[in-house]
Design a protein around this motif. Sequence first.
Motif, PDB file in Angstrom:
ATOM      1  N   ASP A 178      29.020   6.541  13.556  1.00  0.00           N
ATOM      2  CA  ASP A 178      28.241   7.784  13.603  1.00  0.00           C
ATOM      3  C   ASP A 178      26.793   7.405  13.890  1.00  0.00           C
ATOM      4  O   ASP A 178      26.173   6.674  13.107  1.00  0.00           O
ATOM      5  CB  ASP A 178      28.325   8.544  12.282  1.00  0.00           C
ATOM      6  CG  ASP A 178      29.704   9.108  12.017  1.00  0.00           C
ATOM      7  OD1 ASP A 178      30.506   9.185  12.963  1.00  0.00           O
ATOM      8  OD2 ASP A 178      29.991   9.438  10.853  1.00  0.00           O
ATOM      9  N   ILE A 179      26.257   7.889  14.994  1.00  0.00           N
ATOM     10  CA  ILE A 179      24.945   7.451  15.485  1.00  0.00           C
ATOM     11  C   ILE A 179      23.900   8.532  15.208  1.00  0.00           C
ATOM     12  O   ILE A 179      24.044   9.675  15.648  1.00  0.00           O
ATOM     13  CB  ILE A 179      25.010   7.161  16.993  1.00  0.00           C
ATOM     14  CG1 ILE A 179      26.083   6.105  17.284  1.00  0.00           C
ATOM     15  CG2 ILE A 179      23.657   6.708  17.512  1.00  0.00           C
ATOM     16  CD1 ILE A 179      26.405   5.971  18.766  1.00  0.00           C
ATOM     17  N   GLY A 210      30.254   6.436  20.609  1.00  0.00           N
ATOM     18  CA  GLY A 210      30.430   6.766  19.202  1.00  0.00           C
ATOM     19  C   GLY A 210      30.182   8.245  19.003  1.00  0.00           C
ATOM     20  O   GLY A 210      29.975   8.997  19.960  1.00  0.00           O
ATOM     21  N   ARG A 211      30.212   8.684  17.752  1.00  0.00           N
ATOM     22  CA  ARG A 211      29.910  10.082  17.440  1.00  0.00           C
ATOM     23  C   ARG A 211      28.396  10.207  17.328  1.00  0.00           C
ATOM     24  O   ARG A 211      27.784   9.664  16.408  1.00  0.00           O
ATOM     25  CB  ARG A 211      30.589  10.511  16.139  1.00  0.00           C
ATOM     26  CG  ARG A 211      32.098  10.670  16.263  1.00  0.00           C
ATOM     27  CD  ARG A 211      32.675  11.386  15.045  1.00  0.00           C
ATOM     28  NE  ARG A 211      32.503  10.602  13.836  1.00  0.00           N
ATOM     29  CZ  ARG A 211      33.408   9.763  13.347  1.00  0.00           C
ATOM     30  NH1 ARG A 211      34.557   9.578  13.981  1.00  0.00           N
ATOM     31  NH2 ARG A 211      33.183   9.089  12.229  1.00  0.00           N
ATOM     32  N   LEU A 233      23.219  19.751  26.546  1.00  0.00           N
ATOM     33  CA  LEU A 233      23.320  18.319  26.286  1.00  0.00           C
ATOM     34  C   LEU A 233      23.930  18.059  24.911  1.00  0.00           C
ATOM     35  O   LEU A 233      24.709  17.120  24.726  1.00  0.00           O
ATOM     36  CB  LEU A 233      21.943  17.669  26.383  1.00  0.00           C
ATOM     37  CG  LEU A 233      21.309  17.641  27.772  1.00  0.00           C
ATOM     38  CD1 LEU A 233      19.896  17.055  27.700  1.00  0.00           C
ATOM     39  CD2 LEU A 233      22.159  16.833  28.748  1.00  0.00           C
ATOM     40  N   ILE A 234      23.559  18.888  23.933  1.00  0.00           N
ATOM     41  CA  ILE A 234      24.125  18.729  22.588  1.00  0.00           C
ATOM     42  C   ILE A 234      25.614  19.044  22.597  1.00  0.00           C
ATOM     43  O   ILE A 234      26.433  18.261  22.098  1.00  0.00           O
ATOM     44  CB  ILE A 234      23.399  19.649  21.577  1.00  0.00           C
ATOM     45  CG1 ILE A 234      21.899  19.333  21.516  1.00  0.00           C
ATOM     46  CG2 ILE A 234      24.040  19.528  20.190  1.00  0.00           C
ATOM     47  CD1 ILE A 234      21.572  17.967  21.010  1.00  0.00           C
ATOM     48  N   THR A 235      25.980  20.171  23.147  1.00  0.00           N
ATOM     49  CA  THR A 235      27.393  20.575  23.135  1.00  0.00           C
ATOM     50  C   THR A 235      28.244  19.698  24.038  1.00  0.00           C
ATOM     51  O   THR A 235      29.454  19.551  23.812  1.00  0.00           O
ATOM     52  CB  THR A 235      27.538  22.050  23.546  1.00  0.00           C
ATOM     53  OG1 THR A 235      26.965  22.245  24.852  1.00  0.00           O
ATOM     54  CG2 THR A 235      26.817  22.967  22.555  1.00  0.00           C
ATOM     55  N   GLY A 236      27.638  19.093  25.056  1.00  0.00           N
ATOM     56  CA  GLY A 236      28.404  18.283  25.992  1.00  0.00           C
ATOM     57  C   GLY A 236      28.597  16.840  25.569  1.00  0.00           C
ATOM     58  O   GLY A 236      29.604  16.217  25.918  1.00  0.00           O
ATOM     59  N   ALA A 239      28.260  15.214  18.597  1.00  0.00           N
ATOM     60  CA  ALA A 239      29.241  15.643  17.604  1.00  0.00           C
ATOM     61  C   ALA A 239      28.684  16.696  16.656  1.00  0.00           C
ATOM     62  O   ALA A 239      29.462  17.369  15.973  1.00  0.00           O
ATOM     63  CB  ALA A 239      29.721  14.434  16.802  1.00  0.00           C
ATOM     64  N   ASN A 240      27.355  16.828  16.598  1.00  0.00           N
ATOM     65  CA  ASN A 240      26.801  17.749  15.626  1.00  0.00           C
ATOM     66  C   ASN A 240      27.065  19.199  15.992  1.00  0.00           C
ATOM     67  O   ASN A 240      27.050  19.583  17.160  1.00  0.00           O
ATOM     68  CB  ASN A 240      25.302  17.527  15.412  1.00  0.00           C
ATOM     69  CG  ASN A 240      24.483  17.381  16.661  1.00  0.00           C
ATOM     70  OD1 ASN A 240      24.648  16.436  17.414  1.00  0.00           O
ATOM     71  ND2 ASN A 240      23.579  18.330  16.874  1.00  0.00           N
ATOM     72  N   THR A 241      27.293  19.993  14.960  1.00  0.00           N
ATOM     73  CA  THR A 241      27.496  21.432  15.124  1.00  0.00           C
ATOM     74  C   THR A 241      26.269  22.207  14.642  1.00  0.00           C
ATOM     75  O   THR A 241      26.292  23.437  14.610  1.00  0.00           O
ATOM     76  CB  THR A 241      28.726  21.897  14.333  1.00  0.00           C
ATOM     77  OG1 THR A 241      28.552  21.560  12.944  1.00  0.00           O
ATOM     78  CG2 THR A 241      29.990  21.224  14.872  1.00  0.00           C
ATOM     79  N   ARG A 242      25.195  21.460  14.280  1.00  0.00           N
ATOM     80  CA  ARG A 242      23.954  22.078  13.822  1.00  0.00           C
ATOM     81  C   ARG A 242      22.799  21.560  14.666  1.00  0.00           C
ATOM     82  O   ARG A 242      22.857  20.459  15.213  1.00  0.00           O
ATOM     83  CB  ARG A 242      23.679  21.747  12.348  1.00  0.00           C
ATOM     84  CG  ARG A 242      24.733  22.267  11.397  1.00  0.00           C
ATOM     85  CD  ARG A 242      24.337  21.977   9.975  1.00  0.00           C
ATOM     86  NE  ARG A 242      25.249  22.613   9.024  1.00  0.00           N
ATOM     87  CZ  ARG A 242      24.976  22.823   7.752  1.00  0.00           C
ATOM     88  NH1 ARG A 242      23.798  22.452   7.263  1.00  0.00           N
ATOM     89  NH2 ARG A 242      25.845  23.400   6.967  1.00  0.00           N
TER      90      ARG A 242
END
Length: 369
Positions: A178-179, A210-211, A233-236, A239-242
């Motif tokens: 987890d990065i 990694g995640r 970029l976040i959704t693509g 791994a974070n949902t926040r």
Amino acid sequence: MNVNWRAIPQANNTLAALFAACESHGYHLEVTDEPLPDVTVYSLNSINERLYRDEIAEADCVTIAGGPHPSACYREVAEYADYVVVGEGEYTLPALLAAIEEGRDPPPGVATAAGYTPADHTVLLDGYPPFGQIKGFVEISRGCPFSCGYCQTPRLFGRCMRHRAIDEIARYASRYRDIRFVTPNAFAYGSDGVHLRLDKIERLLRSLDGRVYFGTFPGEVRPECVTERSIELITGYCANTRLHFGAQSGSDAVLRRLHRGHTVEDVVRAVDLCRDHGLVPVVDFILGLPFESDDDQRATLGLVKMVTRAGKAHIHYFMPLPGTPLQNGRPRRLLLETEKTLGKLALGGRITGSWMDHEIRFFRHTSHL
């Protein structure tokens, strides 16, 4: 010469970075729960400094203090610590250890009771590993071009942003499943902090295996940087949902006086974009600012309510920090309606943080010696 690091939970990431920097110069930091000979190093913020002041003054060894509070109040801290590292420590701390070992005067960037000579260098992130034997988050950027009145960051690290190279980030990030990153603004990576370079962020994210958690603690973003493209970029890639960003106030007048560099509309737009793309916005607010009127506070409370319909709010009560433009500001008492509303939202699990106890706010953050 034995060199010890006083274990303080809020300085774990600083320990990781300075352990690696000192190791590269031949100094091993031994983590301890008390001051020990020959040298003990402390990294302090403006909350926990009071807890260690007497311990440092009474220590039967050479003591070195650094971090946000000693950097801002080096004359005061030099009254009870032998040496104070002012600002960044990757270069200065090993140089100071060498000077102590060899019986020389301290290098620039170190204060003592006898005086202080400012540092004559700036740390290039690629010149030092983000961590070594002791792992920490990967620091990808340092410095901030903004000048928020309550914030120590630009006073400690300057207003010119510095970035670690993508290859170096990827190399150290590969040691994690987890990065997570340390940065004053994740969306500012590769840029001057004002004019975003999302192409560089995409190159960075593509290089990681990694995640990836980007735009979350300890590397939040600014609300005006939240756009369709940055969220993609976040959704693509992540791994974070926040997505975590700071609003600080629901009053444009207050934001202007804070020199925040964004508007309430920017915050509302960022919240809406998060909701539209399935991300939970986590938004920081500061209440009790010295120049906050009743109407300003009510406007902030209204924005908190709006945010919590789509996400969560993290509430801080204003604390004047040394070295900032608001260091002499007096916190304003909260309105009764504010306290009641915050209490209800907290019971419902929609807000976190503290609007009464400063330690909850500051003990979740790390510092850089």
